[in-house]
Structure formats: structure tokens, C-alpha cells
Scaffold this active site. Structure first.
Site, short mmCIF file in Angstrom:
data_model
loop_
_atom_site.label_atom_id
_atom_site.label_comp_id
_atom_site.label_asym_id
_atom_site.label_seq_id
_atom_site.Cartn_x
_atom_site.Cartn_y
_atom_site.Cartn_z
N ARG A 24 0.92 -1.33 0.06
CA ARG A 24 -0.09 0.08 0.07
C ARG A 24 0.79 1.12 -0.13
O ARG A 24 1.49 1.79 1.14
CB ARG A 24 -0.78 0.12 1.19
N ASP B 6 -4.68 4.50 14.15
CA ASP B 6 -3.92 4.86 13.05
C ASP B 6 -4.22 6.30 12.49
O ASP B 6 -5.12 6.84 12.95
CB ASP B 6 -3.59 3.84 11.91
#
Length: 542
Positions: free
Chosen positions: A158, A441
């Protein structure tokens, strides 16, 4: 030679590693990629600015009446064998954390979201470490990891999202684009090895807002495959539908990437944050306390999940659910009463997603993975559920029906804590952290700081104390109280204390901003405090 300047000197003992990763041929590949797509990327940025103005002026989103949507005959290209079953991916795995990355490579899961985005902090040191660890893992040379990439879970790489600039690299006198740097370096060093092992290269694509952005990625894939002499269609990519705008272009996104598509993924907190970003200036879009009122059972989110699944399956594509962020207590093997209750709650939520037709989802805690594997064996014995077709009719109103509810003191305190701690850890070069039994996150930081900004804007009363409204003064007091508590329990050095103070005031800047930045990672990545802490300010013209 490519006109590429690295603005960072290598960290101690990283000199040879930096030379190896950014060797002459890799820099030429990176520079050529930028030159080829520079104009299209600038158009992407200007298009996002224009769309934001249009949305805030009209607050209207509608599904496109496009040829891709009306033509029911096309499907995405067939999936390689290793991608036909991705019941469980491990999420937020930053390869810069060597121990965590090695542990993930040894787990009994189908995939690993190897993260340069939500769960990763892109300091120069972290970038070098992540690139190196991935290079070693692909070649079976990472200590403690499997000796061949074919026996590992599939690496789902990613790269950073389009909002991220790589301030440490200049190409033809311009700062580099974060996702292009990640993609180019990963492809140059690993694409052929992954292809030869029938294991990639495969990607997650974050924060896309439109089919035009998907087409840009598709063009990049075509270019890279041609440059590296890989068959067209080798690259496969799963698009994370994390933006309310992209939800109205699902068919078009799949069509744009149809030769390289690995379906779509749902990401609840970035998605909710995008609704506040686009519509949050209007009181009817005030999002209530997320811990109490916002979950996948709510109509606007269940409609979103159903639409993703329906659209994917109609096009022969897998649909991936969100990540279970709950963590078991450190040291437990999951057999104690508290862990069993938490695992049961996770499985209950994931079973609902399976019933909705998802073909897989992510977990963070590896101790949860065996239980989720068993869940799939009981309720989804086939590699995927793509054969299940749905005839849901999902309207724009379904997607934009904000749930009712208010704000609790605990919800406010939680959002303040997540916002401050995310910035605190980012300034330390860490992209995710653990708080109150969950991994946190940038996605949870995004929704946390956006909710506080919105609550200050409309000053709702607290449910548990109707006389108290969410004002800037009350939020500042709440932030000060949390910082005082964290100071005692978190900070052991003067550097940590200074970092906590900086995080507190940077959070307040986001909470009180007249026009808040759309992405917290953009704000932090561009901030002089972060760049000073992790910048050696030495030029190396390679």
C-alpha cells in the site's frame, strides 16, 4: 543521469543501504515515471480542489449515468490463483517495524497489507528500512521470515495516498510525489521477483476520489509493466473506498482498472471523516459520538457496505470488509475470560460482514487470526463469495443519511486522546499506536479530530451534562487535562515532554481551524516540526 536530488543524508549505518535502494537505475525509473505523469497528477490536485468547492456549494452527490454503469456485460479480468482466496489480511503492517513484519510473514493468513500509508510514518529512516525489509522478504533473505515468497501470505503493498508529498526528494527541481516514490522503488526492486513467484506485484490504493484517479493509476500500471517487461495485467490492485465521493463511482472505478482490478475495500473511519470533510460545514451532517452511534449497523454505513459488495460481485470482483482493530491484552493467549469476550465481539461483527457477502477483511492482532479463520471455515468454505449476487437498490439518500445521536463526555475525551497521541507518535516517527484496547492509526485520528472540529462549530450539548456545550474553551480544557495525565504516564524524558506539548497544541490548531486540512497526514508531513525532527538537511546529489 536522472536529475534527482536526495535531500537527506543517510541515517548512521544506512549509507550503503541508501545507495543500494536509490541506485542510478532506480532513480532513472523514478524520474521517468514522474516526468511521464507529472501533468496528469497536477490535474488530479486541481480537480480535487474544484470538486471540493462544488460539493460545498451544492452539497449534492449523484450516481453517474455512465456507459460503464449501464453496460452490464463487462467484468474485471480473471484473478490469479493466489488472489482468489483472501479471507484474512493482516492490516497496518509497516515493514519498517522489522519484528512485526517478520511475525506477519509467518502467520496463517492469506495476505498482508504492507503499509506505507495509514499505519506508517514516512520518515527517511522508516522508508529505507521498509524498502530493505520488503526487498529481503521477496528474496527469502529476511532473518526469521520464510525462505521463499511463495510460502508467505501475499504481500499487498500500500503506497502513500495522493495527498502525500515526498519532501526529501527533488526531481527536476520539484518535490517528488509520495505514492510514485513508493510505487517506483517497490516495482523496480521487486516486480520481476514477485511475478516469477506468481505472487504479485499486488497493491492497495488508498483514498481515491474518482474514476479519473483510478484511470491514472491504470495508466501508471501499464507504463511500469512496459518499462519492466512484465505482461500487461500482471499488477493487481484493490481500491480502498474511503471517500464519500468515490462511493458514487464504484462501477466506473472498477472499469478503469478492470485489467488490473482486485476489487474494492471498505474503510469505515476514513470514509466517515470524508463525509465531515465534504459536508461538515452544514449542521445536518453533524456526525454524533462515533463510539456510541457510528458503526456498520447504521443505515448509511450498511448501505455503503452493501453497495460495495453488490457492485463488486456484479463485475466478478472481490469485496473486502474493514479491519478489526481490537487488541487482546499483552501476554494473553486469548483463553482468559476478557479475551474470549473480545474475540466473540469481533467474530459477531465479522459474521455480519460475511452475511452481507464480503469476500474477506483485515485484522490487526495476529492472535485473533486463528479464530477468524475458523469463522470462515464455518460460514464461507468457498474461496470467495463472488457468486452471490445482490439486487439492493441503494440511493444517494441512503449513503448520506447521518445517524441521530449526540455527544458524550467520554466520546469527546476519547477523540481528544486519539488526536493528541497520533500526533505525538508521528513526531516520534511511529505511524500507529495502541490505546484502550485498539490499534489506532491515521484513519481513527482523522475522524477524531474532524469530529471535534465539527462539534466546536455547532456546539452541541453533552448528553450526560446538558448544561455543558462543546465549546473551544471546553475542548482546550479537556486537551490540557489529557496532556497532564499523559505527561505522568507516557513521558520519561524532556524530548518526550516537548513532543507531547507540541502534539497538544498542534491538535488544538486542527480543532480550531477555520478551514481544516483535509488530511491529518498532509498537515503533519508538511509541518516544520516533523520535518525538523527527522531532517538532517544535508544534500546528496546522486
Amino acid at each position: 543521469m536522472a536529475n534527482v536530488v536526495l535531500l537527506q543524508s543517510p541515517p548512521p549505518k544506512f549509507e550503503e543501504l541508501q545507495k543500494k535502494i536509490f541506485k542510478k537505475e532506480a532513480l532513472e525509473f523514478l524520474a521517468n515515471l514522474h516526468r511521464t505523469f507529472d501533468e496528469q497528477i497536477e490535474f488530479l490536485y486541481s480537480n480535487r480542489r474544484r470538486r471540493m468547492v462544488e460539493i460545498q456549494a451544492s452539497s449534492v452527490l449523484e450516481f453517474k449515468n455512465s456507459p460503464e454503469r449501464s453496460d452490464k456485460s463487462w467484468n474485471i479480468a480473471p484473478l490469479p490463483l493466489r488472489l482468489q482466496n483472501r479471507h484474512v489480511d493482516l492490516g497496518d503492517v509497516s515493514a519498517s517495524n522489522t519484528a512485526h513484519f517478520v511475525s506477519a510473514l509467518n502467520e496463517d493468513v492469506q495476505g498482508i497489507q504492507v503499509d506505507f500509508d495509514d499505519g506508517h510514518c514516512p520518515t527517511w529512516r522508516n522508508q529505507l528500512l521498509a524498502f530493505q525489509n520488503i526487498n529481503l522478504a521477496v528474496r527469502g533473505k529476511l532473518p526469521g521470515a520464510p525462505l521463499t515468497i511463495t510460502t508467505c501470505p501475499v504481500l499487498m503493498l500500500r503506497p502513500r495516498a495522493w495527498n502525500m508529498i515526498e519532501h526529501n526528494i527533488l526531481i527536476d527541481g520539484k518535490e517528488a510525489i509520495g505514492p510514485l516514490v513508493d510505487f517506483a522503488i517497490l516495482m523496480y526492486h521487486n516486480a520481476k521477483k514477485l511475478y516469477e513467484a506468481n505472487s504479485g506485484p499486488y497493491f492497495y490504493l488508498s483514498k481515491l476520489e474518482s474514476a479519473s484517479e483510478a484511470r491514472l493509476w491504470n495508466d501508471i500500471f501499464v507504463w511500469a509493466q512496459r518499462e519492466l517487461c512484465l505482461p500487461q495485467g500482471t499488477i493487481k490492485a484493490c481500491v480502498l473506498i474511503e471517500n464519500i465521493v468515490s462511493t458514487f463511482e464504484l462501477d466506473e472505478i472498477l472499469f478503469a482498472l478492470r485489467d488490473h482490478s482486485l476489487g474494492l475495500n471498505c474503510g469505515i473511519w476514513d470514509y466517515c471523516a470524508s463525509i465531515v470533510a465534504k459536508f461538515g460545514h452544514r449542521s445536518e451532517y453533524q456526525l454524533p459520538d462515533r463510539n456510541k452511534y457510528v458503526n456498520m449497523d447504521r443505515h448509511f454505513l450498511s448501505s455503503y457496505l452493501k453497495l460495495v459488495v453488490k457492485t463488486c460481485h456484479a463485475r466478478g470482483a472481490p469485496a473486502t470488509g474493514g479491519m478489526a482493530a481490537a487488541m487482546l491484552k499483552p501476554g494473553t493467549d486469548g483463553t482468559d475470560k476478557e479475551s474470549k469476550m473480545k474475540i466473540s465481539k469481533i467474530l459477531e461483527a465479522k459474521l455480519k460482514e460475511i452475511d452481507c457477502g464480503v469476500d474477506g477483511f483485515m485484522v490487526y492482532d495476529t492472535r485473533v487470526a486463528p479464530h477468524v479463520n475458523e469463522l470462515w471455515k464455518k460460514h464461507g468454505a468457498m474461496p470467495n463469495q463472488i457468486s452471490r449476487k445482490f439486487d439492493y437498490v441503494i440511493t444517494a439518500q441512503d449513503l448520506l443519511s447521518i445517524p441521530t445521536g449526540g455527544v458524550t463526555l467520554q466520546g469527546l475525551k476519547h477523540n481528544v486522546a486519539i488526536s493528541i497521541l497520533f500526533i505525538y507518535y508521528w513526531l516520534a516517527g511511529i505511524g500507529h499506536f495502541f490505546y484502550s484496547g485498539n490499534v489506532e492509526d491515521s484513519a481513527t485520528a482523522e475522524i477524531s479530530r474532524y469530529q471535534i472540529w465539527q462539534w466546536i462549530r455547532f456546539a452541541p450539548a453533552l448528553e450526560d451534562d446538558p448544561k455543558q456545550r462543546v465549546t473551544s474553551q471546553f475542548v482546550e480544557k479537556t486537551a490540557a487535562n489529557f496532556a497532564a495525565h499523559a505527561h505522568k504516564n507516557l513521558c520519561r524524558s524532556s524530548a518526550e515532554r516537548k513532543r507531547l506539548t507540541a502534539a497538544r497544541y498542534m491538535s488544538l490548531e486542527l480543532f480550531l481551524s477555520r478551514n481544516p486540512p483535509e488530511f491529518i497526514t498532509t498537515y503533519l508531513n508538511d509541518n516544520h516540526k516533523f520535518r525538523t525532527l527527522h531532517n538532517k538537511a544535508l544534500l546528496s546529489n546522486l
